[in-house]
Design an enzyme around this catalytic site. Structure first.
Site, PDB file in Angstrom:
ATOM      1  N   ASP A 212       0.870  -1.169   0.000  1.00  0.00           N
ATOM      2  CA  ASP A 212       0.000   0.000   0.000  1.00  0.00           C
ATOM      3  C   ASP A 212       0.909   1.221   0.000  1.00  0.00           C
ATOM      4  O   ASP A 212       1.689   1.426   0.941  1.00  0.00           O
ATOM      5  CB  ASP A 212      -0.880  -0.025   1.254  1.00  0.00           C
ATOM      6  CG  ASP A 212      -1.811   1.178   1.365  1.00  0.00           C
ATOM      7  OD1 ASP A 212      -1.608   2.166   0.631  1.00  0.00           O
ATOM      8  OD2 ASP A 212      -2.737   1.130   2.197  1.00  0.00           O
TER       9      ASP A 212
ATOM     10  N   HIS B 271       3.304   5.428 -12.493  1.00  0.00           N
ATOM     11  CA  HIS B 271       2.622   5.674 -13.761  1.00  0.00           C
ATOM     12  C   HIS B 271       1.151   5.934 -13.486  1.00  0.00           C
ATOM     13  O   HIS B 271       0.432   5.042 -13.036  1.00  0.00           O
ATOM     14  CB  HIS B 271       2.786   4.491 -14.709  1.00  0.00           C
ATOM     15  CG  HIS B 271       2.307   4.783 -16.103  1.00  0.00           C
ATOM     16  ND1 HIS B 271       2.420   3.881 -17.147  1.00  0.00           N
ATOM     17  CD2 HIS B 271       1.726   5.884 -16.651  1.00  0.00           C
ATOM     18  CE1 HIS B 271       1.931   4.414 -18.250  1.00  0.00           C
ATOM     19  NE2 HIS B 271       1.485   5.621 -17.965  1.00  0.00           N
TER      20      HIS B 271
ATOM     21  N   HIS C 131      -2.115  11.440 -10.326  1.00  0.00           N
ATOM     22  CA  HIS C 131      -3.289  12.171 -10.818  1.00  0.00           C
ATOM     23  C   HIS C 131      -4.589  11.650 -10.205  1.00  0.00           C
ATOM     24  O   HIS C 131      -5.635  12.265 -10.383  1.00  0.00           O
ATOM     25  CB  HIS C 131      -3.348  12.138 -12.351  1.00  0.00           C
ATOM     26  CG  HIS C 131      -3.815  10.846 -12.946  1.00  0.00           C
ATOM     27  ND1 HIS C 131      -4.315  10.759 -14.226  1.00  0.00           N
ATOM     28  CD2 HIS C 131      -3.849   9.571 -12.451  1.00  0.00           C
ATOM     29  CE1 HIS C 131      -4.649   9.506 -14.488  1.00  0.00           C
ATOM     30  NE2 HIS C 131      -4.379   8.773 -13.437  1.00  0.00           N
TER      31      HIS C 131
ATOM     32  N   GLU D 151       3.221  10.772 -16.395  1.00  0.00           N
ATOM     33  CA  GLU D 151       1.882  11.357 -16.356  1.00  0.00           C
ATOM     34  C   GLU D 151       1.776  12.489 -17.377  1.00  0.00           C
ATOM     35  O   GLU D 151       2.749  12.847 -18.053  1.00  0.00           O
ATOM     36  CB  GLU D 151       1.568  11.906 -14.958  1.00  0.00           C
ATOM     37  CG  GLU D 151       1.445  10.858 -13.884  1.00  0.00           C
ATOM     38  CD  GLU D 151       0.381  11.179 -12.850  1.00  0.00           C
ATOM     39  OE1 GLU D 151      -0.541  11.965 -13.144  1.00  0.00           O
ATOM     40  OE2 GLU D 151       0.469  10.622 -11.733  1.00  0.00           O
TER      41      GLU D 151
ATOM     42  N   GLU E  64      -5.183  16.491 -13.452  1.00  0.00           N
ATOM     43  CA  GLU E  64      -3.961  16.487 -14.252  1.00  0.00           C
ATOM     44  C   GLU E  64      -3.264  17.813 -13.960  1.00  0.00           C
ATOM     45  O   GLU E  64      -3.921  18.838 -13.800  1.00  0.00           O
ATOM     46  CB  GLU E  64      -4.286  16.370 -15.738  1.00  0.00           C
ATOM     47  CG  GLU E  64      -5.064  15.127 -16.107  1.00  0.00           C
ATOM     48  CD  GLU E  64      -4.322  13.846 -15.805  1.00  0.00           C
ATOM     49  OE1 GLU E  64      -3.097  13.791 -16.022  1.00  0.00           O
ATOM     50  OE2 GLU E  64      -4.974  12.896 -15.325  1.00  0.00           O
TER      51      GLU E  64
END
Length: 436
Positions: free
Chosen positions: A324, A340, A344, A373, A400
């Site tokens: 986690d 990756h 966001h 991202e 974003e």
């Protein structure tokens, strides 16, 4: 309150009064750009024909601009409000019936009667749906009630894509506890109005929770808090694997020089080269192994146990590890910590918690953090980044980020951005970070 006088086109609301010629709705939106756009299309088309692969996206965007310029506002509204929503529902229906799988198995078109006999659907109903989907480019109409496949048809026969579709689209037009995105998008105007048009900051109170009438935030809802739809978690994981398909990879030539990671990397038996944090089913590491099979050190895939259990196969060079990312990072001193499309999903405060765990594990002067991202440009942003930004807002109260926002967040965590790597034909970037 808004008052519109159709006779003279005047519009009055609490903020502004304007007089608008109603004829604007039935004329092309920007016909003055036609000649320039035609020239651009010809130039990009010629470049693509001559082998310039990067010109494909330029050609595509210019073609979209041409459609936007010549389409009337009325036509645009009907496309958004009629054509696209009905396509969503039609595609979902054809996924359920297996139409895409049937057509993907042969180059020979099939009649609606044949498809109806195979699937058990009413012929008239199926014909109406497929006629519209052909008009929208989903199928190829080869005759009266006869349809064949194209690339989209075949793609939707692949499970990772057929799962991704209902995960986003399913039951898009009513607020129900199915799907995972469009009901939240539909709830956005009402939620923003109720909250004085301020961005949501908590996943427990955002358009997603309002649209789905749930107290659970997005990921909890997908992973067990919606017992009526237990398949959503698996569908979402397939969506994540499909999301990366066809996109430039950070490990490819022309994107990021992987050699700078290999150079100086420790080669001991227990040394770790990459930790893919929140790496889902390992699609990034699988690709990395195939493209860089001789890099030194171990490759660690970290994610929640229920995600890792869903993996059907994994390259033997990759070590799965339950983790986690809000907890202490167990791998100390790796060459690379890789994220990756993780940050966001979270607001800035939560991202600081995630980053703090990685900062504590990094070795000064050796470890790097790579963040794959979107970096939203100040102008000329790609629609994939801007649409995903709104989806992150409504589903997760996240965003974003622009380059300025990335610098601010990274530096607050005790890191510095060495460089932002962005290839010309990609909507995504790679942020290379080190300890400050």
């Amino acid at each position: 309150m808004t008052i519109i006088n159709e006779s003279n086109g005047s519009t009055i609301n609490e903020h502004v009064t304007a007089t608008i010629d109603p004829r604007v709705a039935i004329g092309p939106s920007a016909p003055e750009h036609l000649a320039d756009l035609q020239q651009e299309i010809n130039r990009h088309a010629q470049a693509y024909s001559n082998g310039d692969a990067t010109s494909r996206l330029k050609l595509l965007e210019t073609a979209r601009s041409l459609v936007q310029a010549m389409e009337t506002p009325q036509e645009t509204m009907l496309r958004y409000c009629w054509a696209q929503p009905s396509s969503f529902a039609g595609i979902e229906t054809c996924i359920d019936l297996g139409i895409f799988t049937i057509l993907a198995q042969t180059n020979k078109p099939k009649s609606v009667a044949e498809l109806a006999a195979t699937t058990g659907a009413e012929p008239e109903l199926l014909g109406r749906i497929m006629k519209h989907l052909a008009a929208m480019g989903v199928f190829v109409e080869t005759g009266m009630d006869v349809y064949g496949r194209n690339g989209l048809t075949t793609t939707l026969a692949l499970k990772r894509y057929s799962d991704a579709w209902p995960c986003i689209i399913l039951m898009a037009f009513v607020y129900t506890s199915t799907g995972c995105t469009l009901p939240a998008i539909s709830a956005m105007p009402a939620w923003l109005k109720k909250n004085n048009y301020c961005s949501p900051t908590q996943g427990t109170d955002c358009p997603f929770t309002q649209g789905f009438k749930t107290e659970y935030p997005f990921f909890e809802f997908l992973n067990g808090k919606n017992p009526d739809y237990p398949e959503l978690g698996t569908q979402f994981n397939n969506l994540m694997s499909a999301y990366h398909q066809g996109r430039p990879s950070w490990m490819d030539a022309g994107f990021y020089p992987v050699e700078r990671l290999v150079h100086g990397a420790r080669t001991g038996e227990d040394d770790v080269f990459i930790v893919d944090v929140g790496g889902n089913k390992g699609h990034d590491l699988e690709e990395f192994v195939s493209k860089w099979p001789n890099t030194p050190g171990r490759l660690i895939l970290q994610d929640q146990p229920h995600v890792l259990r869903d993996i059907k196969s994994l390259n033997l060079a990759i070590e799965p590890m339950d983790h986690d990312f809000f907890q202490e990072q167990p791998i100390i001193g790796a060459r690379v910590y890789f994220l990756h499309s993780v940050l966001h999903d979270w607001n800035d405060e939560t991202c600081q918690r995630i980053l703090s765990r990685l900062v504590a594990a990094m070795t000064p002067g050796y470890s790097k953090l790579l963040i794959n991202e979107n970096v939203v440009p100040d102008t000329g942003a790609h629609w994939q980044a801007t649409s995903l930004d709104l989806i992150m807002m409504v589903d997760l109260a996240a965003k974003e980020r622009t380059e300025q926002q990335w610098h601010r967040m990274i530096e607050l965590a005790g890191l510095k951005i060495v460089k932002i790597w962005t290839p010309l034909d990609s909507a995504e970037s790679l942020l290379e970070c080190e300890l400050a």
